[in-house]
Each structure stands twice: as structure tokens, then as C-alpha cells.
Design an enzyme around this catalytic site. Structure first.
Site, short mmCIF file in Angstrom:
data_model
loop_
_atom_site.label_atom_id
_atom_site.label_comp_id
_atom_site.label_asym_id
_atom_site.label_seq_id
_atom_site.Cartn_x
_atom_site.Cartn_y
_atom_site.Cartn_z
N ARG A 250 1.04 -1.61 0.26
CA ARG A 250 -0.01 -0.18 -0.19
C ARG A 250 0.70 1.20 0.25
O ARG A 250 1.90 1.18 0.59
CB ARG A 250 -1.11 -0.17 1.29
CG ARG A 250 -2.24 -0.85 1.22
CD ARG A 250 -2.94 -0.81 0.41
NE ARG A 250 -4.15 -1.43 -0.01
CZ ARG A 250 -4.96 -2.56 -0.34
NH1 ARG A 250 -3.29 -3.23 -1.57
NH2 ARG A 250 -5.25 -3.00 -0.50
N GLU A 279 -4.20 7.19 -3.92
CA GLU A 279 -4.49 6.98 -5.17
C GLU A 279 -5.32 7.44 -5.59
O GLU A 279 -6.95 7.73 -4.99
CB GLU A 279 -4.21 5.67 -5.37
CG GLU A 279 -2.94 4.56 -5.51
CD GLU A 279 -3.16 3.42 -5.20
OE1 GLU A 279 -4.23 3.04 -5.53
OE2 GLU A 279 -1.75 2.22 -4.45
N HIS A 297 -1.31 0.64 -10.20
CA HIS A 297 -1.92 -0.52 -8.77
C HIS A 297 -2.57 -1.65 -9.83
O HIS A 297 -3.85 -1.79 -9.67
CB HIS A 297 -3.51 0.00 -8.38
CG HIS A 297 -3.92 -0.71 -6.49
ND1 HIS A 297 -3.53 -0.11 -5.79
CD2 HIS A 297 -3.35 -2.05 -6.48
CE1 HIS A 297 -4.07 -0.78 -4.76
NE2 HIS A 297 -3.42 -1.46 -5.07
#
Length: 336
Positions: A250, A279, A297
Site C-alpha cells: 500500500r 491514489e 495498482h
């Protein structure tokens, strides 16, 4: 008859496992929220429109409808809700403590190992790309400049390099095997040392030793209040000059501002990132640096893995309804 069945709420959408989701209709009434944003969803819950929902299936993308599953949201979710099946390995969007503290508690599950192979593949792609310094020339090539003008610095072979894995769970252990195929030596740090069988030859070191010894540092740990910014200025200072950083966990486990400083100073040679702190917003210091490989991602972005994740999460819902138990409850609720 449908009124006698427990209700299952779909938050997000099913993209692949349509047959398995449809078959849940044999034992449950499948419902969707009418809401398109958090405020509407909260109101829908308060109005009692979702009363009777026993289990909910949620996707990562459903955050656009509900927002985070935080204390506020847990407080308005229907009291009938007992199970929350999250279709993902990381579940930092869900406040598990708030779910556990509610009366009755909401039991949360994830898909802990369905993502391992695909994520470790992206991890290895980033390690090779950053070590070999491919990104600068890939960018130059598209601008009609062949390798670059001037050509980039020579890259490095993975053979013999020390790969430090921070977080040796399923993805980390999968990555270990892939890295060893490229001749890398693997060390790791976890909250707890693994059994010899699980470590499979990887050497356990302290956190400080991991920072000092790694040629490549790979972040494979979950995001929580203890791991947020676990890598920041003080940690970069302990690393080797010219270290390579790779993150598929993450974004917020790294202090991105500190990473940009370390890249600009040359302390960090290059970075490979699949995840970001805010993000889909990317730190401009990462975007402007050609030594940073950026992937939006896509760690689990395969048909096979997305299907496996959906099947796993649906199985959690099915088992909850049929047996009262989840296939893969999150570790924080192991004692519930």
C-alpha cells in the site's frame, strides 16, 4: 418465498464469477444499494432500506459508493448485518476494530492468498526493471531518442544482490521463490520469525539489519496504524547508498515525500511502485523522475486472479450463510 431468505448486499460489482454469484440466489435474496455516493448510502441505511441484510460482499472500488467502512458507517449499517466479505487481500479500507466493537459485531473476511502469485509477478517485474534501469530508456525510445541522449547509466544484474523483504506473508514468500530463480539472496523481517518450513531458507533479520543489508528493499506488509510511513527519512538514512525500493503493498507504508528526497539525493538509485499514498493522485516528484517505474495498482490485474478473488469472497458469503463461519476471517478477529 424470497422474503424468507436472508439478504446479501452487493457493494461494487461482480466482473467474472457471475455463475457463482447467481447461485447464491438459491439461498439468499441478492440486493444492491440505490445510492451512488456515501451521503446517499448513509441515508439509505438510516431509512431502513437495507434492513434484513445479513452479509455484504464489497470490492475495493465500492469505496466510491460507501466511502471507507469506518466508525461512522459501521454505526448506521443495518443491525442485521453480521458478515462483510471483502474481495481483496489488503483491507485497510475497513475499520476492523469498529466492526468488532459493534453489537452484534460484524465479522470481516478477505481473500488472503488468492493474490499472491500475480502480485509477486509484478513485484519481480519492478525489481528487474529498476535494477536494470530500463525505465529511462523506455521513455527515451518513445521520444525518438533510442536509449537516451546521453545513454543512461548501466544497470545491475539481480544475481548475488540481497533482497530484503519487509512482510513475509503469502506474497513475500511467493516473491522469495521468484527472486531466488534470478540468483538473489533473500533476507526478511516480520513481526514474528517464521517457522523454518515457511522461511524456506530466507534469513530472518531485525528491522535495522534489513535496512542496512538490503540492495533491494521490497515492501510486502499490510497498511495499518503501525505500518503507516514505516519507511521515512530515518529509515532511508540507514540504507545502503544506491538502494532500490519496490512497493506493491500500500502506498502509505512509505513516506512518499521522503522517498522523493532520497531519490533526488541519489541515496535511492531507483524505485518501482505499484501503489501510492493518495491514489490515483501521484506525487509530482515521482512523476518527474525517470528512475522511477510507475504501475497504476495492477498487482492483481489478471483475469485469472480477479476471478479467483471473486470466487473466494463469494465462498466466504456462502459459508457464512450456511454454517455461520467464514472461510478466511481477518487475523484481528481470530478470537471472535
Amino acid at each position: 418465498m424470497s422474503g424468507t431468505k436472508p439478504k446479501v448486499l452487493l457493494l461494487g460489482q461482480i466482473d467474472h464469477a457471475h455463475a457463482s454469484w447467481g447461485s447464491l440466489g438459491d439461498i439468499a435474496e441478492l440486493v444492491k444499494p440505490a445510492a451512488t455516493n456515501r451521503a446517499e448510502f448513509i441515508q439509505e441505511c438510516r431509512d431502513g432500506n437495507l434492513d434484513g441484510v445479513v452479509a455484504a460482499y464489497r470490492t475495493f472500488g465500492s469505496v466510491e459508493i460507501t466511502g471507507l467502512i469506518d466508525e461512522e458507517l459501521v454505526g448506521v449499517l443495518p443491525k442485521s448485518l453480521k458478515y462483510l466479505a471483502h474481495c481483496g487481500a489488503g483491507y485497510d479500507q475497513v475499520d476492523v476494530h469498529a466492526c468488532s466493537a459493534r453489537e452484534p459485531p460484524i465479522r470481516v473476511s478477505n481473500v488472503p492468498t488468492a493474490v499472491d502469485d500475480a502480485t509477486a509477478d509484478v513485484n519481480m517485474f519492478l525489481i528487474i526493471g529498476t535494477l536494470r534501469n530500463f525505465n529511462t530508456s523506455m521513455l527515451a525510445l518513445r521520444e525518438g531518442k533510442w536509449r537516451g541522449q546521453p545513454p543512461p547509466a548501466l544497470g545491475h544484474d539481480p544475481e548475488g544482490k540481497v533482497l530484503g523483504i519487509l512482510g513475509m506473508g503469502g506474497i513475500g514468500r511467493n516473491l522469495k521463490k521468484k527472486a531466488e530463480a534470478f540468483g538473489m539472496k533473500v533476507i526478511y523481517h516480520n513481526r514474528r520469525k517464521l517457522s523454518d518450513e515457511l522461511a524456506d531458507g530466507a534469513r530472518y533479520v531485525s528491522f535495522d539489519e534489513l535496512l542496512k543489508e538490503s540492495d533491494v528493499l521490497s515492501l510486502n506488509l499490510p497498511l495499518n496504524k503501525n505500518t503507516r510511513h514505516i519507511i521515512s527519512r530515518a529509515e532511508f538514512a540507514k540504507m545502503k547508498d544506491g538502494v532500490v525500493i519496490v512497493n506493491t503493498a500500500r502506498g502509505a507504508v512509505i513516506d512518499e515525500a521522503a522517498l522523493v528526497e532520497a531519490l533526488d539525493s541519489g541515496k535511492v538509485l531507483s524505485a518501482g511502485l505499484d501503489v501510492f499514498e493518495e491514489e490515483p493522485k501521484i506525487h509530482p516528484g515521482l512523476l518527474r523522475n525517470p528512475n522511477v517505474m510507475l504501475v497504476p495498482h495492477m498487482g492483481t490485474w489478471t483475469v485469472e486472479t480477479q476471478t479467483a478473488m471473486e470466487e473466494w469472497a463469494i465462498e466466504n458469503v456462502r459459508l457464512a450463510l450456511e454454517t455461520g463461519k467464514l472461510k478466511s476471517p481477518v487475523p484481528e478477529q481470530a478470537d471472535l
